[in-house]
Design a protein around this motif. Structure first.
Motif, PDB file in Angstrom:
ATOM      1  N   ILE A   1      -9.111   2.935  -4.175  1.00 60.42           N
ATOM      2  CA  ILE A   1      -8.774   2.908  -2.757  1.00 60.42           C
ATOM      3  C   ILE A   1      -7.584   1.979  -2.565  1.00 60.42           C
ATOM      4  O   ILE A   1      -7.650   0.798  -2.908  1.00 60.42           O
ATOM      5  CB  ILE A   1      -9.975   2.440  -1.909  1.00 60.42           C
ATOM      6  CG1 ILE A   1     -11.138   3.409  -2.111  1.00 60.42           C
ATOM      7  CG2 ILE A   1      -9.585   2.349  -0.438  1.00 60.42           C
ATOM      8  CD1 ILE A   1     -12.429   2.964  -1.504  1.00 60.42           C
ATOM      9  N   LEU A   2      -6.497   2.552  -2.071  1.00 54.59           N
ATOM     10  CA  LEU A   2      -5.241   1.839  -1.816  1.00 54.59           C
ATOM     11  C   LEU A   2      -4.651   1.175  -3.062  1.00 54.59           C
ATOM     12  O   LEU A   2      -3.761   0.339  -2.955  1.00 54.59           O
ATOM     13  CB  LEU A   2      -5.415   0.787  -0.715  1.00 54.59           C
ATOM     14  CG  LEU A   2      -5.735   1.324   0.674  1.00 54.59           C
ATOM     15  CD1 LEU A   2      -6.014   0.168   1.619  1.00 54.59           C
ATOM     16  CD2 LEU A   2      -4.587   2.164   1.207  1.00 54.59           C
TER      17      LEU A   2
ATOM     18  N   ILE B   1      -3.760   6.489  -0.907  1.00 53.50           N
ATOM     19  CA  ILE B   1      -4.882   5.888  -0.185  1.00 53.50           C
ATOM     20  C   ILE B   1      -6.150   6.043  -1.010  1.00 53.50           C
ATOM     21  O   ILE B   1      -6.912   5.104  -1.185  1.00 53.50           O
ATOM     22  CB  ILE B   1      -5.059   6.556   1.194  1.00 53.50           C
ATOM     23  CG1 ILE B   1      -3.821   6.295   2.044  1.00 53.50           C
ATOM     24  CG2 ILE B   1      -6.321   6.063   1.886  1.00 53.50           C
ATOM     25  CD1 ILE B   1      -3.759   7.120   3.313  1.00 53.50           C
ATOM     26  N   PHE B   2      -6.368   7.246  -1.505  1.00 54.83           N
ATOM     27  CA  PHE B   2      -7.561   7.539  -2.299  1.00 54.83           C
ATOM     28  C   PHE B   2      -7.135   8.188  -3.598  1.00 54.83           C
ATOM     29  O   PHE B   2      -6.329   9.111  -3.609  1.00 54.83           O
ATOM     30  CB  PHE B   2      -8.493   8.485  -1.535  1.00 54.83           C
ATOM     31  CG  PHE B   2      -9.658   8.956  -2.352  1.00 54.83           C
ATOM     32  CD1 PHE B   2     -10.755   8.145  -2.543  1.00 54.83           C
ATOM     33  CD2 PHE B   2      -9.635  10.195  -2.972  1.00 54.83           C
ATOM     34  CE1 PHE B   2     -11.828   8.571  -3.320  1.00 54.83           C
ATOM     35  CE2 PHE B   2     -10.697  10.636  -3.746  1.00 54.83           C
ATOM     36  CZ  PHE B   2     -11.797   9.813  -3.911  1.00 54.83           C
TER      37      PHE B   2
ATOM     38  N   SER C   1       0.810  -1.214   0.000  1.00 51.52           N
ATOM     39  CA  SER C   1       0.000   0.000   0.000  1.00 51.52           C
ATOM     40  C   SER C   1       0.842   1.263   0.000  1.00 51.52           C
ATOM     41  O   SER C   1       0.409   2.309  -0.449  1.00 51.52           O
ATOM     42  CB  SER C   1      -0.925   0.013   1.219  1.00 51.52           C
ATOM     43  OG  SER C   1      -1.813  -1.070   1.157  1.00 51.52           O
ATOM     44  N   THR C   2       2.040   1.203   0.511  1.00 52.67           N
ATOM     45  CA  THR C   2       2.886   2.399   0.588  1.00 52.67           C
ATOM     46  C   THR C   2       4.131   2.284  -0.284  1.00 52.67           C
ATOM     47  O   THR C   2       5.146   2.900  -0.006  1.00 52.67           O
ATOM     48  CB  THR C   2       3.304   2.659   2.053  1.00 52.67           C
ATOM     49  OG1 THR C   2       4.027   1.511   2.524  1.00 52.67           O
ATOM     50  CG2 THR C   2       2.119   2.929   2.931  1.00 52.67           C
TER      51      THR C   2
END
Length: 95
Positions: free
Chosen positions: A48-49, A84-85, A6-7
């Protein structure tokens, strides 16, 4: 694994500019010979993500939203907040 994916620093929504923390840009894509544009329609998709993406950001959806039959221009906008979005929109102007 979830946090790492995710990051990972991937820009989830395409844009001509990169903003690692926040990105909100608009940019032109296509213009036609139609001189006057009295209407505008917008159609968006969200992410999302970078794992789930929904929506219809097609030119046809934007034309329908604006009640447009003849297209004068097609533009895009992109938004991304920390991966994230994300939001990708198609903006159609015409009559």
């Amino acid at each position: 694994v979830f946090l790492g994916l995710s990051t990972a620093g991937c820009q989830i929504v395409a844009s001509p500019l990169a903003g690692v923390i926040y990105n909100e840009t608009k940019y032109g894509d296509v213009a036609t010979d139609e001189a006057v544009a009295n209407k505008e329609g917008k159609a968006c998709g969200t992410s999302i993500l970078g794992w789930v993406a929904t929506g219809d950001a097609s030119i046809q959806a934007a034309k329908t939203a604006g009640g447009i039959a003849k297209v004068a221009s097609v533009d895009h906008s992109a938004k991304n907040l920390l991966g994230i979005f994300g939001e990708w929109c198609t903006i159609v102007k015409g009559n």
